[in-house]
Scaffold this motif. Sequence first.
Motif, PDB file in Angstrom:
ATOM      1  N   VAL A 147       0.836  -1.197   0.000  1.00  0.00           N
ATOM      2  CA  VAL A 147       0.000   0.000   0.000  1.00  0.00           C
ATOM      3  C   VAL A 147       0.870   1.245   0.000  1.00  0.00           C
ATOM      4  O   VAL A 147       0.647   2.204  -0.748  1.00  0.00           O
ATOM      5  CB  VAL A 147      -0.941   0.003   1.221  1.00  0.00           C
ATOM      6  CG1 VAL A 147      -1.661   1.341   1.331  1.00  0.00           C
ATOM      7  CG2 VAL A 147      -1.955  -1.120   1.107  1.00  0.00           C
ATOM      8  N   TRP A 156      -6.523  -5.764   1.958  1.00  0.00           N
ATOM      9  CA  TRP A 156      -5.601  -4.857   1.265  1.00  0.00           C
ATOM     10  C   TRP A 156      -5.282  -5.328  -0.145  1.00  0.00           C
ATOM     11  O   TRP A 156      -5.042  -4.515  -1.040  1.00  0.00           O
ATOM     12  CB  TRP A 156      -4.311  -4.722   2.077  1.00  0.00           C
ATOM     13  CG  TRP A 156      -4.525  -4.145   3.436  1.00  0.00           C
ATOM     14  CD1 TRP A 156      -4.489  -4.813   4.631  1.00  0.00           C
ATOM     15  CD2 TRP A 156      -4.849  -2.781   3.756  1.00  0.00           C
ATOM     16  NE1 TRP A 156      -4.769  -3.952   5.670  1.00  0.00           N
ATOM     17  CE2 TRP A 156      -4.986  -2.703   5.160  1.00  0.00           C
ATOM     18  CE3 TRP A 156      -5.028  -1.630   3.003  1.00  0.00           C
ATOM     19  CZ2 TRP A 156      -5.287  -1.516   5.828  1.00  0.00           C
ATOM     20  CZ3 TRP A 156      -5.336  -0.449   3.649  1.00  0.00           C
ATOM     21  CH2 TRP A 156      -5.459  -0.394   5.047  1.00  0.00           C
ATOM     22  N   ASN A 179      -7.449  -3.802  -2.866  1.00  0.00           N
ATOM     23  CA  ASN A 179      -7.458  -2.348  -3.056  1.00  0.00           C
ATOM     24  C   ASN A 179      -7.503  -2.009  -4.551  1.00  0.00           C
ATOM     25  O   ASN A 179      -6.798  -2.618  -5.360  1.00  0.00           O
ATOM     26  CB  ASN A 179      -6.207  -1.732  -2.429  1.00  0.00           C
ATOM     27  CG  ASN A 179      -6.160  -0.223  -2.625  1.00  0.00           C
ATOM     28  OD1 ASN A 179      -6.887   0.516  -1.986  1.00  0.00           O
ATOM     29  ND2 ASN A 179      -5.295   0.217  -3.531  1.00  0.00           N
ATOM     30  N   ASP A 194      -9.615   5.596  -4.145  1.00  0.00           N
ATOM     31  CA  ASP A 194      -9.301   4.175  -4.014  1.00  0.00           C
ATOM     32  C   ASP A 194     -10.243   3.541  -2.992  1.00  0.00           C
ATOM     33  O   ASP A 194     -10.801   4.231  -2.133  1.00  0.00           O
ATOM     34  CB  ASP A 194      -7.858   3.980  -3.547  1.00  0.00           C
ATOM     35  CG  ASP A 194      -6.859   3.976  -4.690  1.00  0.00           C
ATOM     36  OD1 ASP A 194      -7.272   4.207  -5.842  1.00  0.00           O
ATOM     37  OD2 ASP A 194      -5.658   3.762  -4.426  1.00  0.00           O
ATOM     38  N   TYR A 195     -10.364   2.215  -3.085  1.00  0.00           N
ATOM     39  CA  TYR A 195     -11.246   1.490  -2.164  1.00  0.00           C
ATOM     40  C   TYR A 195     -10.585   0.196  -1.700  1.00  0.00           C
ATOM     41  O   TYR A 195     -10.066  -0.579  -2.516  1.00  0.00           O
ATOM     42  CB  TYR A 195     -12.564   1.163  -2.861  1.00  0.00           C
ATOM     43  CG  TYR A 195     -13.467   0.204  -2.110  1.00  0.00           C
ATOM     44  CD1 TYR A 195     -14.002   0.535  -0.871  1.00  0.00           C
ATOM     45  CD2 TYR A 195     -13.774  -1.053  -2.649  1.00  0.00           C
ATOM     46  CE1 TYR A 195     -14.825  -0.347  -0.186  1.00  0.00           C
ATOM     47  CE2 TYR A 195     -14.605  -1.934  -1.975  1.00  0.00           C
ATOM     48  CZ  TYR A 195     -15.120  -1.578  -0.740  1.00  0.00           C
ATOM     49  OH  TYR A 195     -15.934  -2.453  -0.062  1.00  0.00           O
ATOM     50  N   THR A 196     -10.584  -0.039  -0.393  1.00  0.00           N
ATOM     51  CA  THR A 196     -10.141  -1.296   0.203  1.00  0.00           C
ATOM     52  C   THR A 196     -11.314  -1.901   0.966  1.00  0.00           C
ATOM     53  O   THR A 196     -11.790  -1.297   1.936  1.00  0.00           O
ATOM     54  CB  THR A 196      -8.957  -1.074   1.166  1.00  0.00           C
ATOM     55  OG1 THR A 196      -7.860  -0.507   0.449  1.00  0.00           O
ATOM     56  CG2 THR A 196      -8.532  -2.391   1.799  1.00  0.00           C
ATOM     57  N   LYS A 247      -3.921   0.279   9.408  1.00  0.00           N
ATOM     58  CA  LYS A 247      -3.068  -0.611   8.620  1.00  0.00           C
ATOM     59  C   LYS A 247      -2.245  -1.515   9.526  1.00  0.00           C
ATOM     60  O   LYS A 247      -2.193  -2.739   9.347  1.00  0.00           O
ATOM     61  CB  LYS A 247      -2.138   0.203   7.724  1.00  0.00           C
ATOM     62  CG  LYS A 247      -2.816   0.942   6.593  1.00  0.00           C
ATOM     63  CD  LYS A 247      -1.775   1.731   5.814  1.00  0.00           C
ATOM     64  CE  LYS A 247      -2.418   2.609   4.750  1.00  0.00           C
ATOM     65  NZ  LYS A 247      -1.422   3.424   4.028  1.00  0.00           N
ATOM     66  N   TYR A 292      -9.705  -6.347   6.889  1.00  0.00           N
ATOM     67  CA  TYR A 292      -9.319  -5.434   5.813  1.00  0.00           C
ATOM     68  C   TYR A 292      -8.638  -6.229   4.708  1.00  0.00           C
ATOM     69  O   TYR A 292      -7.649  -6.906   4.935  1.00  0.00           O
ATOM     70  CB  TYR A 292      -8.379  -4.352   6.338  1.00  0.00           C
ATOM     71  CG  TYR A 292      -9.053  -3.350   7.248  1.00  0.00           C
ATOM     72  CD1 TYR A 292      -9.454  -2.109   6.765  1.00  0.00           C
ATOM     73  CD2 TYR A 292      -9.298  -3.651   8.585  1.00  0.00           C
ATOM     74  CE1 TYR A 292     -10.088  -1.188   7.598  1.00  0.00           C
ATOM     75  CE2 TYR A 292      -9.934  -2.741   9.425  1.00  0.00           C
ATOM     76  CZ  TYR A 292     -10.320  -1.515   8.928  1.00  0.00           C
ATOM     77  OH  TYR A 292     -10.944  -0.606   9.754  1.00  0.00           O
TER      78      TYR A 292
END
Length: 263
Positions: A32, A122, A125, A201-203, A65, A120
């Motif tokens: 990321v 990642w 993403n 952006d999208y996660t 994160k 999450y």
Amino acid sequence: MTIKKIRLPFLVSLLLTLSLALTSVAGAESSVVNNVQDEGQVVRAFLVSDGVQKEITLEELEAIKTESIQQQANIFKQKETYVKQNAELLNNNSLAGDISPMALLDLSYYNESGFISNVYRWNLNRRISAPLYNDSSTQTNSQTLTYSTSQSYTSNFSFSTSGQKNAITAGVTVGASWSENFSFSQSVTQNVPPKKYVWMDYTPIMDNSYGILHEEVWSVVPGSSVKLVDEDHFIDLYIAKETSNGLPDGLYTLVESSSKPTY
């Protein structure tokens, strides 16, 4: 009727897959960060959790994160232990020979071992808007950015029959909503500096169910019944979060760059 045994090096391949997944997860944060370095920098962040949206600081984003990477490592250890404990079961699947059934009886079921909320993803993403650009050399412009996203489940197993899907529906914590797809579009106003691009952006944030799908199908014929399928599959299922307003749960980040995004 001859039953053909199909023995697969399931444990070895599965643990290798999980190890690779963990390596990917462990490197997710750096990936990321590298994305930010290569494509631009995050200037604003929005967290949607259980359908509630709020803007968070960049410091809060970094804390999320760090915490989520540790969460992923813990989840991996749980799954690794579970697979080892069920190694013999998962390595002894059997299939019957060719039969033309008159009727089928599906006794498949899903035994959920673990359900983890708010994971999450990642590795999922992605950019969810067209980039805005400020062509001015001197003046910052306020522009409206429209973004849209869609998220459904992901799984290590491809569900090809209704019996498999029905078994998951009956055994998973969230019931029938596991296979739903959530989509949403909305806009945000953002100041775009001179000669800069801005995009969203999208996660995803998803729920994770894992366990064993026991697939058992019988051929029912007059006077007898024959087992056609007797298999056990390790299931690692990630489920899109159901929301009140249709906006899929996740992190939405505004990224700013001097160059047009390449992803």
